[in-house]
Motif scaffolding. Sequence first.
Motif, mmCIF file in Angstrom:
data_model
loop_
_atom_site.group_PDB
_atom_site.id
_atom_site.type_symbol
_atom_site.label_atom_id
_atom_site.label_comp_id
_atom_site.label_asym_id
_atom_site.label_seq_id
_atom_site.Cartn_x
_atom_site.Cartn_y
_atom_site.Cartn_z
ATOM 1 N N LEU A 129 0.826 -1.205 0.000
ATOM 2 C CA LEU A 129 0.000 0.000 0.000
ATOM 3 C C LEU A 129 0.860 1.256 0.000
ATOM 4 C CD1 LEU A 129 -2.716 1.491 0.287
ATOM 5 C CD2 LEU A 129 -2.551 1.128 2.763
ATOM 6 N N MET A 130 1.868 1.287 0.871
ATOM 7 C CA MET A 130 2.710 2.474 0.985
ATOM 8 C C MET A 130 3.554 2.680 -0.277
ATOM 9 S SD MET A 130 1.777 3.792 3.741
ATOM 10 C CE MET A 130 2.981 5.123 3.739
ATOM 11 N N GLU A 131 4.028 1.586 -0.874
ATOM 12 C CA GLU A 131 4.782 1.708 -2.125
ATOM 13 C C GLU A 131 3.906 2.272 -3.232
ATOM 14 O OE1 GLU A 131 6.336 0.995 -5.976
ATOM 15 O OE2 GLU A 131 4.562 0.000 -5.187
ATOM 16 N N ALA A 132 2.663 1.790 -3.298
ATOM 17 C CA ALA A 132 1.756 2.266 -4.343
ATOM 18 C C ALA A 132 1.496 3.763 -4.205
ATOM 19 C CB ALA A 132 0.443 1.484 -4.284
ATOM 20 N N VAL A 133 1.271 4.212 -2.975
ATOM 21 C CA VAL A 133 0.959 5.631 -2.736
ATOM 22 C C VAL A 133 2.170 6.512 -3.024
ATOM 23 C CG1 VAL A 133 0.333 7.328 -0.970
ATOM 24 C CG2 VAL A 133 -0.864 5.131 -1.066
ATOM 25 N N THR A 134 3.325 6.158 -2.441
ATOM 26 C CA THR A 134 4.509 7.008 -2.606
ATOM 27 C C THR A 134 5.017 7.006 -4.048
ATOM 28 O OG1 THR A 134 5.868 5.137 -1.844
ATOM 29 C CG2 THR A 134 5.264 6.800 -0.209
ATOM 30 N N ALA A 135 5.025 5.831 -4.693
ATOM 31 C CA ALA A 135 5.503 5.767 -6.077
ATOM 32 C C ALA A 135 4.557 6.502 -7.022
ATOM 33 C CB ALA A 135 5.664 4.315 -6.504
ATOM 34 N N ALA A 136 3.245 6.376 -6.773
ATOM 35 C CA ALA A 136 2.281 7.052 -7.639
ATOM 36 C C ALA A 136 2.438 8.570 -7.561
ATOM 37 C CB ALA A 136 0.859 6.646 -7.260
ATOM 38 N N VAL A 174 11.564 12.946 -2.755
ATOM 39 C CA VAL A 174 11.564 12.233 -1.467
ATOM 40 C C VAL A 174 10.596 11.057 -1.504
ATOM 41 C CG1 VAL A 174 10.992 12.437 0.982
ATOM 42 C CG2 VAL A 174 12.311 14.234 -0.145
ATOM 43 N N LEU A 175 9.392 11.279 -2.045
ATOM 44 C CA LEU A 175 8.408 10.201 -2.117
ATOM 45 C C LEU A 175 8.897 9.059 -3.010
ATOM 46 C CD1 LEU A 175 5.053 12.204 -2.352
ATOM 47 C CD2 LEU A 175 5.913 10.908 -0.394
ATOM 48 N N SER A 176 9.598 9.398 -4.079
ATOM 49 C CA SER A 176 10.131 8.358 -4.964
ATOM 50 C C SER A 176 11.127 7.464 -4.234
ATOM 51 C CB SER A 176 10.803 8.990 -6.183
ATOM 52 O OG SER A 176 9.864 9.676 -6.986
ATOM 53 N N LEU A 177 12.000 8.072 -3.444
ATOM 54 C CA LEU A 177 12.984 7.293 -2.689
ATOM 55 C C LEU A 177 12.314 6.433 -1.619
ATOM 56 C CD1 LEU A 177 16.045 9.662 -2.134
ATOM 57 C CD2 LEU A 177 15.824 7.741 -3.708
ATOM 58 N N ILE A 178 11.323 7.001 -0.934
ATOM 59 C CA ILE A 178 10.595 6.231 0.075
ATOM 60 C C ILE A 178 9.895 5.049 -0.584
ATOM 61 C CG2 ILE A 178 8.663 6.295 1.709
ATOM 62 C CD1 ILE A 178 9.418 9.205 2.288
ATOM 63 N N GLY A 179 9.369 5.279 -1.791
ATOM 64 C CA GLY A 179 8.713 4.204 -2.529
ATOM 65 C C GLY A 179 9.654 3.047 -2.812
ATOM 66 N N VAL A 180 10.928 3.345 -3.122
ATOM 67 C CA VAL A 180 11.913 2.293 -3.371
ATOM 68 C C VAL A 180 12.104 1.445 -2.116
ATOM 69 C CG1 VAL A 180 14.322 1.817 -3.925
ATOM 70 C CG2 VAL A 180 13.109 3.615 -5.156
ATOM 71 N N ALA A 181 12.204 2.093 -0.960
ATOM 72 C CA ALA A 181 12.404 1.364 0.295
ATOM 73 C C ALA A 181 11.220 0.440 0.583
ATOM 74 C CB ALA A 181 12.594 2.356 1.446
#
Length: 242
Positions: free
Chosen positions: A22-29, A64-71
């Motif tokens: 869920l968090m990857e989807a939100v941050t990457a989007a 920042v959101l893109s990097l968090i999405g990678v994690a």
Amino acid sequence: MMERIAETSPRSKARMAGVCQLMEAVTAAFGGVIIPGKLLVAGNAAATAANILGRERLFWLGFVLSLIGVAFHIAWALLMYELLKPVNRTLSSLAVFFILVGCAIQALTSLLYLAPLLILQSGNSLSAFTPEQLQALALMFLKLNAYAFNIDLVFFGLWCVLTGYLIFRSTFLPRVLGVLLAISGLGWVTYLYPPLAYHLFFPYIAAASALGEIPLELWLLVMGVNVQRWKQQASAAGAIHT
């Protein structure tokens, strides 16, 4: 990190995987699609440059959101590997290899994301270029970022196909989730040829993605896995972790 994941109960792993998905989807989007879409003006380098410089905080938020999405993506991949390796360790390892390659590319897109701002704020270091040339160069890097993101989607699609197959072969998750996820993966693999993928995205790829990924996410969050069946399959494969 892998040792801590291995010591966690199967149901907890499943729910943690659902949270990470869920968090990857939100941050990457937001970081990779929505925010760049608000800044990019198709075919207009000057307007795009003005948006980046005028909304710098929003631009940095996207980074920042893109990097968090990678994690979150890496954590999700490792959790799914731990859940599914009792089904087939070799295919699970191949799946996690594909997704980690995709995550590396995803991290590269985050680096490319910064290039337009650095170019536009270069000052004297790029004084040989006219403002119009700098704007065009910044726009080119945004386009390059988009192409790199397409490659990431291909590796994600391969992961979805393999993971869907593993879910289908498992005894502790509903088989239909595996079928739907594999179909979603086939849609993402079409980004091998972006013009075809752009043509099919609405409604086909978008619908396949929603039907394949959202039910899995909800199932992991709410139901987790059938722990007894997971242990039985892990025991049969000799893969129980104590």
